[in-house]
Design a protein around this motif. Structure first.
Motif, short mmCIF file in Angstrom:
data_model
loop_
_atom_site.label_atom_id
_atom_site.label_comp_id
_atom_site.label_asym_id
_atom_site.label_seq_id
_atom_site.Cartn_x
_atom_site.Cartn_y
_atom_site.Cartn_z
N ALA A 87 6.35 -5.93 3.95
CA ALA A 87 6.92 -5.41 2.89
C ALA A 87 7.10 -5.32 1.31
O ALA A 87 6.04 -5.56 1.08
CB ALA A 87 8.60 -6.89 2.24
N VAL B 207 -4.23 -3.15 -12.67
CA VAL B 207 -3.42 -3.98 -11.65
C VAL B 207 -3.32 -5.33 -12.09
O VAL B 207 -4.61 -5.44 -13.44
CB VAL B 207 -4.63 -4.12 -10.77
CG1 VAL B 207 -4.06 -5.27 -9.72
CG2 VAL B 207 -5.07 -2.66 -9.65
N TYR C 246 3.84 -9.13 0.86
CA TYR C 246 2.86 -9.28 1.74
C TYR C 246 3.01 -11.10 1.83
O TYR C 246 3.06 -11.44 0.60
CB TYR C 246 1.32 -9.01 1.71
CG TYR C 246 -0.03 -9.58 2.78
CD1 TYR C 246 0.23 -9.21 3.78
CD2 TYR C 246 -0.46 -10.61 2.37
CE1 TYR C 246 -0.31 -9.81 4.68
CE2 TYR C 246 -0.76 -11.31 2.68
CZ TYR C 246 -1.29 -11.04 4.57
OH TYR C 246 -2.25 -11.78 4.86
N GLN D 52 -0.19 -9.07 -7.38
CA GLN D 52 -0.60 -10.40 -7.42
C GLN D 52 0.47 -11.08 -8.46
O GLN D 52 0.05 -12.00 -8.45
CB GLN D 52 -2.23 -10.49 -7.39
CG GLN D 52 -2.78 -9.78 -6.26
CD GLN D 52 -3.41 -10.01 -6.52
OE1 GLN D 52 -4.23 -10.22 -6.95
NE2 GLN D 52 -4.73 -9.84 -5.42
N TYR E 229 -12.99 -10.90 -4.67
CA TYR E 229 -13.01 -10.71 -3.40
C TYR E 229 -14.90 -10.24 -3.15
O TYR E 229 -15.45 -10.26 -4.46
CB TYR E 229 -12.56 -9.08 -3.35
CG TYR E 229 -11.50 -8.95 -3.68
CD1 TYR E 229 -10.14 -9.20 -2.57
CD2 TYR E 229 -10.58 -8.85 -4.48
CE1 TYR E 229 -8.86 -9.60 -2.06
CE2 TYR E 229 -9.11 -8.67 -4.80
CZ TYR E 229 -8.22 -9.19 -4.10
OH TYR E 229 -6.87 -9.31 -3.78
N LEU F 228 0.85 -1.51 -0.07
CA LEU F 228 -0.03 -0.07 0.27
C LEU F 228 0.84 1.24 0.18
O LEU F 228 0.42 2.18 -0.39
CB LEU F 228 -1.11 0.09 1.74
CG LEU F 228 -2.11 1.46 1.32
CD1 LEU F 228 -3.04 1.61 0.45
CD2 LEU F 228 -2.77 0.98 2.38
N ALA G 23 -6.83 -2.05 -1.68
CA ALA G 23 -5.66 -1.08 -1.45
C ALA G 23 -4.69 -0.25 -2.66
O ALA G 23 -4.70 0.94 -2.64
CB ALA G 23 -4.75 -2.69 -1.34
N THR G 24 -5.30 -0.88 -4.04
CA THR G 24 -5.54 0.34 -5.25
C THR G 24 -6.30 1.67 -4.71
O THR G 24 -5.66 2.97 -4.96
CB THR G 24 -5.79 -0.44 -6.27
OG1 THR G 24 -5.65 -1.67 -6.26
CG2 THR G 24 -5.41 0.60 -7.51
N THR H 80 -10.89 -4.80 -8.01
CA THR H 80 -9.33 -5.15 -7.57
C THR H 80 -9.13 -5.04 -5.64
O THR H 80 -10.66 -4.53 -5.72
CB THR H 80 -8.40 -3.71 -8.13
OG1 THR H 80 -7.14 -3.88 -7.62
CG2 THR H 80 -9.01 -2.54 -7.49
N TYR H 81 -8.24 -5.56 -5.17
CA TYR H 81 -7.97 -5.29 -4.22
C TYR H 81 -8.21 -3.68 -3.67
O TYR H 81 -7.88 -3.28 -4.02
CB TYR H 81 -6.81 -5.94 -3.40
CG TYR H 81 -7.00 -5.83 -2.12
CD1 TYR H 81 -7.52 -6.46 -1.29
CD2 TYR H 81 -5.61 -5.35 -1.28
CE1 TYR H 81 -7.77 -6.16 0.09
CE2 TYR H 81 -5.38 -5.39 -0.12
CZ TYR H 81 -6.82 -5.68 1.15
OH TYR H 81 -6.48 -5.67 1.90
N ASP I 181 0.25 -2.10 -10.51
CA ASP I 181 0.10 -2.31 -9.40
C ASP I 181 0.52 -3.77 -9.14
O ASP I 181 -0.05 -4.16 -9.44
CB ASP I 181 -1.60 -1.99 -8.40
CG ASP I 181 -1.30 -2.83 -7.26
OD1 ASP I 181 -1.04 -3.70 -6.70
OD2 ASP I 181 -2.46 -2.73 -6.81
C1 LIG Z 1 -1.21 -6.99 -1.36
C2 LIG Z 1 -2.31 -6.34 -2.64
C3 LIG Z 1 -2.04 -4.70 -2.41
C4 LIG Z 1 -0.94 -4.35 -1.00
O1 LIG Z 1 -0.10 -4.77 -0.22
P1 LIG Z 1 0.33 -4.54 1.41
O2 LIG Z 1 1.83 -5.02 1.34
O3 LIG Z 1 -0.49 -6.03 1.88
O4 LIG Z 1 -0.26 -3.09 1.99
C5 LIG Z 1 -1.99 -3.92 -2.78
N1 LIG Z 1 -2.76 -4.31 -4.27
C6 LIG Z 1 -2.99 -5.67 -4.09
C7 LIG Z 1 -3.94 -5.80 -5.85
C8 LIG Z 1 -3.02 -6.11 -3.26
O5 LIG Z 1 -3.57 -7.63 -3.87
#
Ligand SMILES: *Cc1c(COP(=O)(O)O)cnc(C)c1O
Length: 367
Positions: free
Chosen positions: A194, A131, A183, A160, A311, A61, A88-89, A85-86, A157
């Motif tokens: 990290a 992503v 992660y 993954q 998700y 993130l 975090a994006t 997406t997750y 991003d």
């Molecule tokens: C895991 C993930 C993140 C964030 O990573 P963290 O290390 O958990 O902060 C961002 N974008 C995507 C698509 C993710 O899967």
């Protein structure tokens, strides 16, 4: 038989002796923040990414946030993000005060549908965050063309998709400044949090290094209002060991996915992963879709098989984003994926009999 969704046992066993040595080296060095281990890992990861610079940070993130900051994305700017997406994006965009503008995925690859991006570009749009979701590379040639012709910055991003490629070029090497996560559950996972930023531009790399370390390059003198988001020496040392095995682990993932692809073909109403001809897929997640998703999950769970949903609720319907005012039905493709997807066990070292058990159990559900 018990088949967990994910197990680290194989990866850890393969690496154990090397990890122990790396651990001891760091402990004995007496230097734990921004030292030789981080520089050495950054050099290795830049090299792996076919780019000049890598900047280790605390998590994925933060990697996206710092990349956006380095590119000058700020309050009230608009940033194109995938609706699928997750979260975090999106959160990274919000963290710099900008507004995430969602674009629907392609219904087959589940990645951002590049042909829908231009409709969402306004005078305020400053960047796009593609992503490489679930491990498949996005359609980067067209995306970079659109970015260029509209004067937009691109932050990949790549959390993954370590080692995925688009037209033979590795993901995380297309955008202006790119971000990834290590992660533990990612394909290239650390032993804690990290992340990393990659770029070919020395200026942006220097800015990212400033921001991750309190905005300072000379101790106690601060050029910008930075943050504390450094990659630990310890994680860097362990990650460097992992990087040596990434190709082997990735090939194992691909092999397992290939078996699922063959053995689950024409099973019930299952939709298998679709890989575009210019893309490779590194199967961070082996995601299938079915109208009987909840029933399948329950059936597998009763037979000892772990699954996850990636998700269950898209970002635009999360409470955290109610301020944007989106409603059910606004992004129907993302919503349909959320309603019908389930991810099957797939990880380096997944025993063959476990894989077969998952296949047999999925098949028996539809019989
Ligand atoms: C895991 C993930 C993140 C964030 O990573 P963290 O290390 O958990 O902060 C961002 N974008 C995507 C698509 C993710 O899967």
């Amino acid at each position: 038989m018990k088949v967990p969704y994910l197990s680290f046992d194989h990866q850890t066993n393969v690496l154990k002796e090397n990890l122990k040595k790396a651990f001891e080296r760091v402990i004995d060095s007496g230097w734990y923040i921004l030292g030789e281990e981080v520089s050495s890992f950054e050099e290795a990861y830049a090299n792996f990414s076919s780019l000049n610079y890598a900047v280790g940070v605390a998590n994925g993130l933060d990697a996206i946030i710092i990349a956006l900051k380095a590119l000058g994305i700020k309050v009230c700017d608009e940033v194109i993000v995938p609706s699928n997406t997750y979260i975090a994006t999106w959160l990274a965009v919000s963290a710099v005060g900008a507004i995430p503008v969602p674009v629907e995925p392609d219904a087959k690859t589940y990645n951002i549908d590049v042909e829908r991006i231009e409709d969402k570009i306004t005078a305020k749009t400053k960047a796009i965050i593609p992503v490489h979701l679930y491990g498949q590379a996005c359609s980067m040639t067209r995306l970079m063309e659109i970015a260029e012709s509209n004067g937009l910055k691109v932050v990949e991003d790549n959390a993954q998709a370590h080692m995925a490629t688009w037209k033979g070029k590795i993901t995380g090497s297309f955008g202006h400044v790119n971000a990834t996560s290590f992660y533990p559950g990612k394909n290239m996972g650390a032993f804690g949090d990290a992340g990393c930023i990659t770029t070919n531009d020395q200026g942006w790399s220097d800015t990212c290094k400033l921001i991750r370390n309190y905005g300072s390059s000379v101790k106690y003198y601060n050029q910008v209002k930075g943050m504390n988001s450094r990659l630990d020496e310890l994680q860097a040392a362990l990650l460097k060991e992992k990087l040596f095995f990434l190709e082997e682990f990735t090939n194992d993932r691909k092999k397992q996915a290939a078996i699922y692809n063959v053995e689950l073909k024409n099973t019930g109403d299952i939709i298998l992963p679709y890989v575009e001809s210019d893309a490779t897929h590194v199967y961070h997640i082996y995601l299938i879709r079915t109208q009987q998703r909840d029933g399948l999950i329950k059936y597998l769970n009763d037979k000892g098989i772990g699954t996850l949903i990636h998700y269950p609720l898209p970002p635009h319907l999360q409470e955290a984003y109610k301020e944007l005012g989106y409603l059910q039905g606004d992004f129907p493709i993302a919503e349909e994926i959320a309603k019908t997807c389930v991810s099957l066990p797939l990880y380096p070292g997944l025993p063959k009999d476990h894989l077969n058990y998952v296949i047999d159990t999925v098949r028996s559900f539809y019989q």
